[in-house]
Design a protein around this motif. Structure first.
Motif, PDB file in Angstrom:
ATOM      1  N   GLY A  35       0.655  -1.362   0.021  1.00 43.42           N
ATOM      2  CA  GLY A  35       0.085  -0.442  -0.104  1.00 43.42           C
ATOM      3  C   GLY A  35       0.566   1.106  -0.200  1.00 43.42           C
ATOM      4  N   GLY A  36       2.472   1.289  -0.015  1.00 41.05           N
ATOM      5  CA  GLY A  36       2.981   2.289  -0.560  1.00 41.05           C
ATOM      6  C   GLY A  36       3.043   2.586  -1.414  1.00 41.05           C
ATOM      7  N   VAL A  37       3.462   4.171  -1.622  1.00 38.30           N
ATOM      8  CA  VAL A  37       3.557   4.714  -2.878  1.00 38.30           C
ATOM      9  C   VAL A  37       5.011   5.130  -3.178  1.00 38.30           C
ATOM     10  N   MET A  38       4.869   4.488  -4.726  1.00 36.84           N
ATOM     11  CA  MET A  38       6.334   4.240  -5.002  1.00 36.84           C
ATOM     12  C   MET A  38       7.064   5.420  -6.083  1.00 36.84           C
ATOM     13  N   GLY A  39       6.684   6.901  -5.185  1.00 39.65           N
ATOM     14  CA  GLY A  39       7.656   7.492  -5.883  1.00 39.65           C
ATOM     15  C   GLY A  39       6.080   8.454  -6.102  1.00 39.65           C
ATOM     16  N   ALA A  40       5.177   8.288  -6.903  1.00 38.67           N
ATOM     17  CA  ALA A  40       4.229   8.583  -7.550  1.00 38.67           C
ATOM     18  C   ALA A  40       3.005   7.679  -7.974  1.00 38.67           C
ATOM     19  N   GLY A  41       2.231   7.789  -7.480  1.00 33.14           N
ATOM     20  CA  GLY A  41       0.753   7.105  -7.900  1.00 33.14           C
ATOM     21  C   GLY A  41      -0.859   7.856  -8.604  1.00 33.14           C
ATOM     22  N   GLN A  54       5.078   3.363   7.149  1.00 38.04           N
ATOM     23  CA  GLN A  54       3.919   3.537   6.513  1.00 38.04           C
ATOM     24  C   GLN A  54       4.006   2.569   5.257  1.00 38.04           C
ATOM     25  N   ALA A  55       5.340   2.267   4.190  1.00 36.83           N
ATOM     26  CA  ALA A  55       6.242   1.946   3.785  1.00 36.83           C
ATOM     27  C   ALA A  55       5.623   0.588   3.248  1.00 36.83           C
ATOM     28  N   ASP A  56       5.716  -0.602   4.509  1.00 40.58           N
ATOM     29  CA  ASP A  56       5.509  -1.483   4.285  1.00 40.58           C
ATOM     30  C   ASP A  56       4.119  -1.720   6.027  1.00 40.58           C
ATOM     31  N   ARG A  57       3.667  -1.694   5.773  1.00 38.95           N
ATOM     32  CA  ARG A  57       2.070  -1.978   7.245  1.00 38.95           C
ATOM     33  C   ARG A  57       2.129  -3.139   7.353  1.00 38.95           C
ATOM     34  N   MET A  58       2.703  -4.214   6.364  1.00 38.67           N
ATOM     35  CA  MET A  58       2.015  -5.368   6.988  1.00 38.67           C
ATOM     36  C   MET A  58       3.613  -6.336   7.290  1.00 38.67           C
ATOM     37  N   GLY A  59       4.579  -5.168   6.905  1.00 38.08           N
ATOM     38  CA  GLY A  59       5.585  -6.071   7.486  1.00 38.08           C
ATOM     39  C   GLY A  59       6.379  -5.223   8.595  1.00 38.08           C
ATOM     40  N   GLY A  94      -3.140   1.679   4.100  1.00 36.55           N
ATOM     41  CA  GLY A  94      -1.624   2.791   3.279  1.00 36.55           C
ATOM     42  C   GLY A  94      -2.381   3.796   2.608  1.00 36.55           C
ATOM     43  N   ALA A  95      -1.812   3.315   1.475  1.00 32.83           N
ATOM     44  CA  ALA A  95      -1.891   4.286   0.615  1.00 32.83           C
ATOM     45  C   ALA A  95      -2.951   3.870  -0.402  1.00 32.83           C
ATOM     46  N   GLY A  96      -3.282   2.892  -0.556  1.00 35.36           N
ATOM     47  CA  GLY A  96      -4.706   1.747  -1.398  1.00 35.36           C
ATOM     48  C   GLY A  96      -5.609   2.697  -1.576  1.00 35.36           C
ATOM     49  N   PRO A  97      -6.863   2.443  -0.622  1.00 37.64           N
ATOM     50  CA  PRO A  97      -7.787   3.194  -0.214  1.00 37.64           C
ATOM     51  C   PRO A  97      -7.862   4.185  -1.201  1.00 37.64           C
ATOM     52  N   GLU A  98      -7.177   5.214  -0.779  1.00 32.36           N
ATOM     53  CA  GLU A  98      -7.072   6.478  -1.606  1.00 32.36           C
ATOM     54  C   GLU A  98      -6.585   6.805  -2.985  1.00 32.36           C
ATOM     55  N   LEU A  99      -6.132   5.822  -3.510  1.00 32.61           N
ATOM     56  CA  LEU A  99      -5.263   5.808  -4.839  1.00 32.61           C
ATOM     57  C   LEU A  99      -6.286   5.008  -5.860  1.00 32.61           C
ATOM     58  N   ALA A 100      -7.283   4.287  -4.752  1.00 33.08           N
ATOM     59  CA  ALA A 100      -7.470   2.911  -6.018  1.00 33.08           C
ATOM     60  C   ALA A 100      -9.081   3.241  -5.871  1.00 33.08           C
ATOM     61  N   GLY A 101      -9.282   4.037  -5.281  1.00 38.97           N
ATOM     62  CA  GLY A 101     -11.467   4.663  -4.857  1.00 38.97           C
ATOM     63  C   GLY A 101     -11.798   3.371  -5.141  1.00 38.97           C
ATOM     64  N   ARG A 102     -13.332   3.291  -5.542  1.00 42.21           N
ATOM     65  CA  ARG A 102     -13.608   1.808  -5.215  1.00 42.21           C
ATOM     66  C   ARG A 102     -13.581   0.190  -6.208  1.00 42.21           C
TER      67      ARG A 102
END
Length: 503
Positions: free
Chosen positions: A169-175, A384-389, A194-202
């Motif tokens: 769910g981390g952003v790799m520089g830009a998303g 935040q870059a690797d919440r699972m880890g 992480g950033a997944g819900p914000e970038l992915a939308g529905r």
């Protein structure tokens, strides 16, 4: 057919690639067939979401993600639309190359990406990078992501938004900021944390008709916390029950000038169903806590000796809300650790723990990313870059159950329990007291006899779902105490037969 889902199981990118490989090699489904299904499913979703779009622009990379985009563009042309492909590199092998050639032969307009998305685009399909990203984006890919985000058009991402790490769910520089994401075969963990819900939308999922048997050999990376599972952990209360049957919670906190956190924690434990809740606070905070909630039993505790009889009577201790880090707090923290009672550890107690590392099986730790960073001796951005880890590392270092709070809260227990992910909650919950409320809920459930892992999962879900209920009146200005009536309703729905409210 694509479904807007809250899937039960979540996978890493490598796991999905392995399922894909087995579908090809063991089930005999050609890779080109899977790509065709993916592109066609994405086009169908695009036309469902934006039925008036006549000029879809697919931004295609050179890999299989781009191949899905080329399939979509060809099928759009055949359907009478006017698609355009902006190519960032050209596929040179495999199914992606075949998809590119078929797209060109169908007469689809294909241009090399140069500066931006044309003004006549109705919708944008992000088929740039997919799940194989291993380093920060740069060069033409970075420029393409920026152009997609600048275009102010609806965006449909293919599999994952480009630039999003599918595992962390981390952003790799830009998303890419998508309005919707069509993901395939298995839902990726990074879409939900992480950033997944914000970038992915529905988020929509299509399994591409991969047989169920192919999934059996792969253990999912995480399990979404779902009402249907949680409801199996609860039973209606016995008609002859009394307060002694439902557990005794002791809240240790409420240092000088900080009574509110302990009061919120104690009230949440009550609302979670605990039979008796006692708050051990600094003598200067007793009046404020007692006046705010008459049902709480409040004791002034000046030194550890004052705490001893309260600890002996407790089934579960919640420590941290408003505790502080002064000498008084340190002494009480040491006394609670020595008491050998199940614990829920939050806030300042986590900061004290970071200075006195311990491991035990009978506690729930509830850090936010900053507290997790202190416990792991790293920076919050690394968490935040690797919440699972980070969640696994915390569970490995401290034992017990770990709740890493944030967007896509994660719960880790012992090795036999899958990491659980909560996809509820909203930005309005980024306000003071929300963590204190969660600590009380967890302690209240654990005091009633629920296992710590199960209590953590149920409490996290109920707290987040109540936050969503309360936020219907607006996210800005949401207070922790606003959740209390909704929290009670959400937990009640787990105790009785029937459907939860506003599922």
């Amino acid at each position: 057919m694509a479904k807007l889902l809250r899937p039960e199981y979540l996978y890493t990118a490598a796991q999905v690639r392995e399922i894909d490989r087995q579908a090809v090699e063991l089930e005999g489904i050609p890779a080109g067939t899977l790509m065709a299904r993916a592109g066609e499913a994405t086009l169908a979703l695009l036309r469902t979401l934006w039925p008036r779009a006549r000029r879809p622009v697919a931004v295609c990379g050179s890999g299989n993600n781009g191949g899905d985009g080329y399939v979509l563009a060809r099928r759009a042309k055949e359907a009478g639309l006017a698609p355009l492909v902006l190519a960032v590199g050209r596929p040179d092998q495999g199914a992606a190359r075949a998809a590119f050639e078929a797209c060109a032969q169908a007469g689809v307009e294909i241009r090399d990406f140069d500066r931006g998305v044309p003004d006549d685009a109705d919708a944008i399909v992000d088929a740039l990078l997919g799940t194989g990203l291993t380093r920060d984006v740069g060069g033409a890919h970075l420029a393409a992501i920026a152009a997609i985000n600048r275009a102010a058009r609806p965006v449909l991402a293919v599999d994952v938004p480009s630039g999003l790490n599918a595992d962390t769910g981390g952003v790799m520089g830009a998303g890419v900021r998508a309005d919707a994401t069509m993901t395939f075969i298995g839902a990726k963990v990074g879409l939900y944390t992480g950033a997944g819900p914000e970038l992915a939308g529905r988020i929509y999922l299509d399994d591409l008709d991969v047989p169920d048997a192919v999934y059996a050999a792969t253990t999912p990376a995480a399990r979404r916390i779902a009402f249907e599972w949680l409801a199996t952990l609860f039973r209606p209360r016995a008609r002859h029950g009394h307060k002694g049957d439902y557990g005794r919670v002791l809240v240790v906190g409420g240092g000088e000038t900080m009574p509110g956190a302990a009061r919120l924690c104690g009230e949440a434990a009550c609302r979670a169903g605990a039979g008796l809740v006692t708050v051990a606070a600094h003598p200067s905070s007793v009046a404020a806590v007692a006046a705010a909630r008459a049902e709480l039993i409040v004791h002034g505790v000046a030194q550890p000796a004052d705490l001893a009889p309260l600890v002996r009577a407790a089934d579960v201790i919640a420590i941290g809300p408003g505790l502080g880090r002064d000498v008084w707090a340190q002494r009480l923290f040491g006394a609670v650790l020595d008491a050998r009672r199940p614990l829920v550890v939050d806030a300042d107690a986590l900061n004290l723990l970071a200075a006195e590392l311990q491991e035990r099986a009978d506690w729930i730790l509830t850090p936010h990313p900053g507290e997790a960073a202190r416990l792991l001796d790293c920076a919050a951005r690394e968490v935040q870059a690797d919440r699972m880890g980070a969640t696994r590392a915390l569970a490995g270092r401290f034992g017990g159950v770990v709740v890493l709070k944030g967007a896509g809260t994660l719960v880790a227990g012992n090795a036999k329990d899958p990491i659980a992910l909560c996809d509820r909650g909203n930005p309005g919950m980024a306000s003071g007291g929300m963590g204190d409320l969660l600590t009380g809920v967890l302690a209240g459930l654990a005091a009633q006899g629920m296992g710590l892992y199960e209590a953590a999962c149920a409490g996290v879900w109920a707290h987040a779902a109540a936050g969503d209920d309360a936020a219907r009146g607006g996210e800005a200005g949401l207070l922790a105490s606003d959740l209390l009536p909704y929290l009670r309703a959400r937990l009640h729905s787990l105790h009785v037969d029937g459907l939860p409210p506003s599922r």
